[in-house]
Scaffold this active site. Structure first.
Site, PDB file in Angstrom:
ATOM      1  N   GLY A 148       0.815  -1.221   0.000  1.00 24.85           N
ATOM      2  CA  GLY A 148       0.000   0.000   0.000  1.00 24.85           C
ATOM      3  C   GLY A 148       0.841   1.259   0.000  1.00 24.85           C
ATOM      4  O   GLY A 148       2.079   1.210   0.036  1.00 24.85           O
ATOM      5  N   GLU A 169      -0.004 -10.897   3.386  1.00 17.16           N
ATOM      6  CA  GLU A 169       0.182 -10.044   4.573  1.00 17.16           C
ATOM      7  C   GLU A 169      -0.064 -10.846   5.849  1.00 17.16           C
ATOM      8  O   GLU A 169       0.674 -10.717   6.829  1.00 17.16           O
ATOM      9  CB  GLU A 169      -0.768  -8.847   4.496  1.00 17.16           C
ATOM     10  CG  GLU A 169      -0.397  -7.883   3.378  1.00 17.16           C
ATOM     11  CD  GLU A 169      -1.430  -6.803   3.104  1.00 17.16           C
ATOM     12  OE1 GLU A 169      -1.171  -5.963   2.241  1.00 17.16           O
ATOM     13  OE2 GLU A 169      -2.503  -6.809   3.736  1.00 17.16           O
TER      14      GLU A 169
HETATM   15  C1  5RP Z   1      -3.173  -3.651   1.482  1.00 19.19           C
HETATM   16  C2  5RP Z   1      -3.416  -3.132   2.855  1.00 19.19           C
HETATM   17  C3  5RP Z   1      -2.964  -1.748   3.158  1.00 19.19           C
HETATM   18  O1  5RP Z   1      -2.228  -1.759   4.330  1.00 19.19           O
HETATM   19  C4  5RP Z   1      -4.171  -0.875   3.335  1.00 19.19           C
HETATM   20  O2  5RP Z   1      -4.996  -0.979   2.170  1.00 19.19           O
HETATM   21  C5  5RP Z   1      -3.784   0.581   3.568  1.00 19.19           C
HETATM   22  O3  5RP Z   1      -3.281   1.128   2.385  1.00 19.19           O
HETATM   23  P1  5RP Z   1      -2.712   2.604   2.282  1.00 19.19           P
HETATM   24  O4  5RP Z   1      -1.417   2.647   3.019  1.00 19.19           O
HETATM   25  O5  5RP Z   1      -2.550   2.812   0.798  1.00 19.19           O
HETATM   26  O6  5RP Z   1      -3.738   3.548   2.873  1.00 19.19           O
HETATM   27  O7  5RP Z   1      -3.951  -3.801   3.712  1.00 19.19           O
HETATM   28  O8  5RP Z   1      -3.718  -4.943   1.285  1.00 19.19           O
END
Ligand code: 5RP
Length: 219
Positions: free
Chosen positions: A29, A103
């Site tokens: 992300g 993850e």
């Molecule tokens: C990806 C995730 C990310 O941690 C979540 O979507 C947060 O993303 P960002 O840092 O772009 O706000 O779980 O699968």
């Protein structure tokens, strides 16, 4: 301060938890992209990294930060990742980027999970962010029906195949009052690979970026 600046600030704050010789788990992300930039400044001090997504791997390779296959390491020292929502018990919804299975695996392998978020991710009750679930394609309608019985409105994420060849259902309208029970219930549905609820294993440390600085919450 913009949300991007808040993400950048909290990503750099996570460097404090990285020590010489560590194997660092890397989430996915936009917040994690800032963390990779920060990690680049101390890359010669760590043993290497383990990556949770193709996007993170590409950035790590661009910066010549060593990457191990998760099967080559017997543990991960610190896992740094963000979340889509986090509650006061440090339980999270993750998977907005679709990499939830990797993850969760890396989080499980890790001695310490450092969650880096900006304050917009904090909630009282998880579930306003649609809950991502990775599902084996042939189980899509079966799992969707079961999720409706649980009170949710599943939506098939169009044109997305996960790194593992599966599909994602995003579940709307599911306010999650008992995250551990909900994680177990959804995990038990045949065809579900991973639910993006990180409640059974929550974060160990949460760094929250606010306009007044970084707040640290420890389990
Ligand atoms: C990806 C995730 C990310 O941690 C979540 O979507 C947060 O993303 P960002 O840092 O772009 O706000 O779980 O699968």
């Amino acid at each position: 301060m913009s949300q991007d600046k808040l993400k950048e600030a909290v990503a750099w704050a996570a460097l404090h938890y990285i020590y010489p010789g560590a194997i660092v788990g890397i989430g996915s992300g936009s917040t994690v992209m800032y963390f990779i930039e920060a990690l680049n400044t101390i890359k010669h001090k760590i043993d290497g990294s383990v990556s949770s997504s193709k996007e993170s791997t590409i950035r790590l390779k661009d910066l010549s930060i060593p990457i191990f296959d998760p099967n080559e390491v017997d543990k991960v020292d610190v896992y740094v990742d963000s979340a889509d929502e986090i509650n006061s018990q440090m339980q999270m919804i993750k998977g907005g980027g679709g990499a939830l299975t990797s993850e969760k695996i890396i989080a499980a392998m890790s001695k310490k999970f450092i969650c880096i978020v900006d304050s917009s991710k904090q909630v009282d009750i998880l579930g306003r962010f649609p809950l991502p679930i990775e599902v084996i394609p042939m189980a899509r309608t079966y799992v969707a029906r079961k999720l409706i019985q649980l009170g949710g409105l599943p939506e098939y994420r169009q044109n997305i195949i996960t790194d593992n060849g599966n599909i994602i259902l995003d579940v709307h309208n599911l306010l999650i009052y008992d995250p551990i029970k909900m994680e177990k219930t959804i995990n038990n549905l045949p065809g579900v690979v991973t639910v993006g609820l990180f409640a059974i294993q929550m974060a160990d440390v949460v760094l929250i970026s606010t306009i007044n600085g970084i707040k640290t919450v420890v389990k």
